[in-house]
Each structure stands twice: as structure tokens, then as C-alpha cells.
Design a protein around this motif. Structure first.
Motif, PDB file in Angstrom:
ATOM      1  N   LEU A  70      39.920  19.580  43.729  1.00 52.89           N
ATOM      2  CA  LEU A  70      40.749  20.735  43.621  1.00 52.89           C
ATOM      3  C   LEU A  70      42.161  20.434  43.994  1.00 52.89           C
ATOM      4  N   ALA A  71      42.467  19.184  44.122  1.00 47.31           N
ATOM      5  CA  ALA A  71      44.128  19.157  44.555  1.00 47.31           C
ATOM      6  C   ALA A  71      44.686  19.672  43.602  1.00 47.31           C
ATOM      7  N   GLY A  72      46.022  20.482  44.058  1.00 46.53           N
ATOM      8  CA  GLY A  72      46.937  20.947  43.087  1.00 46.53           C
ATOM      9  C   GLY A  72      46.253  22.220  42.537  1.00 46.53           C
ATOM     10  N   ALA A  73      45.057  22.468  42.357  1.00 44.94           N
ATOM     11  CA  ALA A  73      44.697  23.632  41.724  1.00 44.94           C
ATOM     12  C   ALA A  73      44.290  24.773  42.300  1.00 44.94           C
ATOM     13  N   VAL A  74      44.726  24.902  43.646  1.00 51.60           N
ATOM     14  CA  VAL A  74      44.217  26.255  44.317  1.00 51.60           C
ATOM     15  C   VAL A  74      45.625  26.959  44.802  1.00 51.60           C
ATOM     16  N   LEU A  75      45.666  28.284  44.431  1.00 51.22           N
ATOM     17  CA  LEU A  75      46.722  29.116  45.016  1.00 51.22           C
ATOM     18  C   LEU A  75      46.121  29.937  46.095  1.00 51.22           C
ATOM     19  N   LYS A 146      39.289  45.883  46.678  1.00 51.30           N
ATOM     20  CA  LYS A 146      40.647  45.492  47.398  1.00 51.30           C
ATOM     21  C   LYS A 146      41.029  44.160  46.428  1.00 51.30           C
ATOM     22  N   GLY A 147      39.901  43.320  46.335  1.00 52.52           N
ATOM     23  CA  GLY A 147      40.342  42.026  46.034  1.00 52.52           C
ATOM     24  C   GLY A 147      40.540  42.045  44.608  1.00 52.52           C
ATOM     25  N   ILE A 148      39.840  42.787  43.835  1.00 48.98           N
ATOM     26  CA  ILE A 148      39.998  42.982  42.424  1.00 48.98           C
ATOM     27  C   ILE A 148      41.415  43.535  41.876  1.00 48.98           C
ATOM     28  N   ARG A 149      42.007  44.288  42.784  1.00 41.83           N
ATOM     29  CA  ARG A 149      43.270  45.148  42.630  1.00 41.83           C
ATOM     30  C   ARG A 149      44.270  44.303  42.916  1.00 41.83           C
ATOM     31  N   TYR A 150      44.110  43.279  44.103  1.00 45.38           N
ATOM     32  CA  TYR A 150      44.880  42.286  44.547  1.00 45.38           C
ATOM     33  C   TYR A 150      45.505  41.220  43.496  1.00 45.38           C
ATOM     34  N   ALA A 152      44.497  41.421  40.035  1.00 46.69           N
ATOM     35  CA  ALA A 152      45.074  41.906  38.939  1.00 46.69           C
ATOM     36  C   ALA A 152      46.619  42.288  39.364  1.00 46.69           C
ATOM     37  N   ASP A 153      46.934  42.259  40.311  1.00 42.81           N
ATOM     38  CA  ASP A 153      48.467  42.569  40.656  1.00 42.81           C
ATOM     39  C   ASP A 153      49.301  41.252  40.737  1.00 42.81           C
ATOM     40  N   HIS A 154      48.373  40.173  41.064  1.00 41.32           N
ATOM     41  CA  HIS A 154      49.116  39.000  41.505  1.00 41.32           C
ATOM     42  C   HIS A 154      48.906  37.857  40.290  1.00 41.32           C
ATOM     43  N   GLY A 155      48.677  38.472  39.052  1.00 42.29           N
ATOM     44  CA  GLY A 155      48.818  37.270  37.890  1.00 42.29           C
ATOM     45  C   GLY A 155      47.620  36.873  37.537  1.00 42.29           C
ATOM     46  N   ALA A 156      46.417  37.302  38.060  1.00 39.01           N
ATOM     47  CA  ALA A 156      44.966  36.698  37.495  1.00 39.01           C
ATOM     48  C   ALA A 156      44.787  37.086  36.039  1.00 39.01           C
ATOM     49  N   ASP A 157      44.640  36.261  35.141  1.00 38.20           N
ATOM     50  CA  ASP A 157      44.362  36.388  33.887  1.00 38.20           C
ATOM     51  C   ASP A 157      42.581  36.740  33.779  1.00 38.20           C
ATOM     52  N   VAL A 158      41.971  36.031  34.657  1.00 31.52           N
ATOM     53  CA  VAL A 158      40.562  35.935  34.831  1.00 31.52           C
ATOM     54  C   VAL A 158      40.250  36.174  36.250  1.00 31.52           C
ATOM     55  N   ILE A 159      39.138  36.980  36.513  1.00 30.64           N
ATOM     56  CA  ILE A 159      38.507  37.314  37.739  1.00 30.64           C
ATOM     57  C   ILE A 159      37.075  36.957  37.574  1.00 30.64           C
ATOM     58  N   SER A 160      36.883  35.808  38.556  1.00 29.46           N
ATOM     59  CA  SER A 160      35.439  35.254  38.603  1.00 29.46           C
ATOM     60  C   SER A 160      34.762  35.976  39.839  1.00 29.46           C
ATOM     61  N   MET A 161      33.533  36.538  39.722  1.00 25.57           N
ATOM     62  CA  MET A 161      32.937  37.268  40.883  1.00 25.57           C
ATOM     63  C   MET A 161      31.455  36.712  40.929  1.00 25.57           C
TER      64      MET A 161
END
Length: 375
Positions: A70-75, A146-150, A152-161
């Protein structure tokens, strides 16, 4: 409603089959164990998209960015659980590796479905083995919402749960459902695991059951629905979910079964589609995934398979069709004169003959009238 969120990974076994002698050997064994790469037709799909430019938010137990795959892949993102101690990041790291793993070295380590995508780590739940789960509700205040809203507000194109249920509450919550609709309104594609009690209670599982979420069940190597995979009428598709190799900790791997893995793989497919078609709506991304399936039920849908077994290559092709304009603009042909030539001369000749007959009839009538007037 506040409740504990249960990660959907069913079992985990250390990969050390045949006791690899080094980390390189372990990385090679991990790559060799990725049977889902062929099942999803990923080598072919990567010719069309690798997920570049897409951010996938992993709402889970946290993602360990130190894993070599995951080097370089995680924000980095927030920890919304409120927990300051205990195990951290095992399940979330596993899911992130299935989505955007990049491997390491030559042919070693895990390759995710969208290896050029980035993952945004948002911690919203605790690990299965964390003793705090028995003492308190994770987050204490709608951590998932809260996580979903965060995300969506920070550029997520896809949200995996890859999580759901917990604390005996299986009816969902208003804040979570509102956050789901909020994220969809901002263009995010939401994916969730259907749940792992299909052979027991087979309960409705949230967030998978919220309208607009792509709910994913699990199949085995034979593409048969796993016995533990929940069967519900909101199921969208199924994907590989048994004997899945994932990253673990900082530099190791595990093998696990569960709808968690299946959901992460489909989130990766959504990332491939969003990279190929950045403006595609969440609805159309979902339709592309559902249309691009294998082993579709005879009636087109079932509670066990949903719309069928997810397939990355077929989903990308379906997305291309959905993204194509309804009618292609006409292209100029070889003729560029005053106007296009008639498609056939036969109608013109027939028309001219009709006109000649009509004119002749008028001349005859006029001559006859003149004859009568002069008589």
C-alpha cells in the motif's frame, strides 16, 4: 441510533502455508493466491482502466499505510471511534489491499482491483478482537454517518463499507440513511457487504440495505454463493469472498472468508469505472456493475446472486455503452456538392413519369374544352 459496527470478515488464517522462508517468498505466495484476479478478468480490464485519479474511502478500522503493498496509496483520514487504545487497522488494511494494493517488487505482494487508485482511511469501527467492543458502542455518536459525510466532503469517488449490523440493531438509522443520500447527491458510489449470517439469521444488514448502496454477497471459487452470504432482495451482485488473501498488519498476509472481501472487490470495480468515466452518476455506475455480470440468474435476479457474479471487464464494457450518446452525429460522406444525391434514381424516374402523365391529361382536357367552345 448509536450502535456497534461489526466488520464482516468471517475468518482469518495466517498465510504461512509451507512456511515461506522470507518476506519475498511470502509476497510471491500472496500473489499466487489471488484467484479473484482471473475470476474478475482483471488483466483484461486493466487495459481499459486501472483506477487512476480515483479516491476510494475505506470506512473501516483504519488502514496501515506502512504495508509494502500500500506504499503511496493511502490518504490519512480521521478516527471517529473515540478509542485511544486497542488493536488497530487489521481489517481496514485488508480491505484497502483488495481495492488499491500495488504489490512490491517483481510479481510479489497483492494487486488490488484498482491499483492506480488511492484509498482514504476513515476509522469508524473497532476490530473484532477489541475488548472495548464489549464495553461501549463504536464512536458513541453515529460514527458511520459522520464517516460517510466526511468521505463525501473530501473527494471520495467511491465509499467502501465492509461492515454492518451490531449491538442487536438491524433496522438502520436516520442519520446513516441521510448521510448515504447526501453522499450519493455529491456523486459518490457507495458499496457495502451484505452480511455473513446467511446460514443463520439471514438478517437485513445495514448499511447494505440503504437505498442507493451497492450490496454485495460472496461466492466461492466455483462461483457458487457461499453459505454464509446473506440473501436479501436488496442484494445487487456477488463477488469472490472465500479463501481471499489480504494484507495484514505492517508486512504480512492473511486468508479470509466473508462478504467484506466481496464488497471491497466491487468497490474496486466501481473505481475502475469512475476512472474511465469520471462524470458517470452513482446510479449508472451501479447499473454498469449489475449489467456486466456473469452467471446471471435465469429470471434476471435472485436473492442469492442479485444480478449475477461481478466481472470487471464486462462492467467496464457496460459502462462504455451507458456512457455512449443516444444517437451518433452524422458524418459527411464522399459527396460534397449542393446537396446529397438521392438514395435511388427509381423514385425520381417514377415521379417524372407521373408528372408527364398528369401534364398530358391536362393538355388533352384543355384541348377538348377548347373544341367544345369553338363548336
Amino acid at each position: 441510533m448509536n450502535r456497534l459496527l461489526v466488520p464482516a470478515l468471517l475468518t482469518a488464517l495466517v498465510v504461512g502455508v509451507a512456511a515461506p522462508s522470507s518476506s519475498d517468498d511470502m509476497g510471491e505466495a500472496a500473489r499466487a493466491g489471488q484467484w479473484q484476479l482471473g475470476a474478475l478478468r482483471l488483466p483484461e480490464a486493466w487495459r481499459m482502466s486501472r483506477g487512476a485519479g480515483v479516491v476510494v474511502a475505506v470506512l473501516d478500522t483504519g488502514v496501515n499505510s506502512r504495508h509494502p503493498d500500500l506504499a503511496g496509496a493511502v490518504l490519512p483520514g480521521p478516527d471517529l471511534t473515540g478509542a485511544t487504545r486497542g488493536p488497530w487497522g487489521q481489517h481496514g488494511t485488508a480491505m484497502a489491499s483488495l481495492i488499491a494494493g500495488r504489490g512490491h517488487g517483481d510479481g510479489r505482494g497483492l494487486i488490488g482491483v484498482a491499483p492506480a487508485a488511492e484509498v482514504l482511511s476513515v476509522r469508524v469501527t473497532l476490530e473484532n478482537g477489541d475488548p472495548l467492543r464489549e464495553q461501549r458502542r463504536s464512536g458513541g455518536g453515529d460514527a458511520l454517518a459522520k464517516g460517510i459525510r466526511y468521505a463525501a466532503d473530501h473527494g471520495a469517488d467511491v465509499i467502501s463499507m465492509s461492515l454492518g449490523g451490531g449491538s442487536g440493531s438491524w433496522e438502520g438509522s436516520a442519520p446513516e440513511e441521510e448521510s448515504v443520500q447526501y453522499a450519493i447527491g455529491k456523486g459518490a458510489v457507495l458499496v457495502a457487504s451484505s452480511g455473513n449470517d446467511g446460514d443463520a439469521g439471514n438478517r437485513k444488514n445495514f448499511p447494505a440495505a440503504y437505498p442507493g448502496v451497492i450490496a454485495v454477497g460472496a461466492v466461492d471459487r466455483a462461483l457458487q454463493v457461499a453459505r454464509f452470504s446473506n440473501r436479501q432482495d436488496y442484494l445487487s451482485v456477488v463477488a469472490p469472498g472465500t479463501e481471499i488473501v489480504t494484507a495484514d498488519g505492517a508486512d504480512s498476509y492473511v486468508v479470509g472468508d466473508g462478504t467484506s472481501s466481496a464488497a471491497a472487490l466491487v468497490a474496486g470495480i466501481a473505481a475502475l469505472i469512475k476512472a474511465a468515466h469520471p462524470e458517470m452518476s452513482p446510479y449508472h455506475v451501479r447499473r454498469a456493475i449489475e449489467l456486466g455480470t456473469r452467471k446471471r440468474p435465469a429470471d434476471g435476479y435472485s436473492r442469492a446472486y442479485g444480478h449475477g457474479v461481478a466481472n470487471a471487464l464486462l462492467a467496464l464494457r457496460a459502462a462504455d455503452r451507458l456512457a455512449a450518446p443516444a444517437s451518433a452525429a452524422p458524418t459527411p460522406g464522399a459527396y460534397f456538392g449542393e446537396g446529397p444525391p438521392p438514395p435511388s434514381r427509381l423514385p425520381v424516374v417514377a415521379g417524372m413519369l407521373t408528372l408527364v402523365v398528369a401534364l398530358s391529361a391536362r393538355v388533352i382536357v384543355r384541348h377538348r374544352r377548347r373544341g367544345r367552345d369553338s363548336a
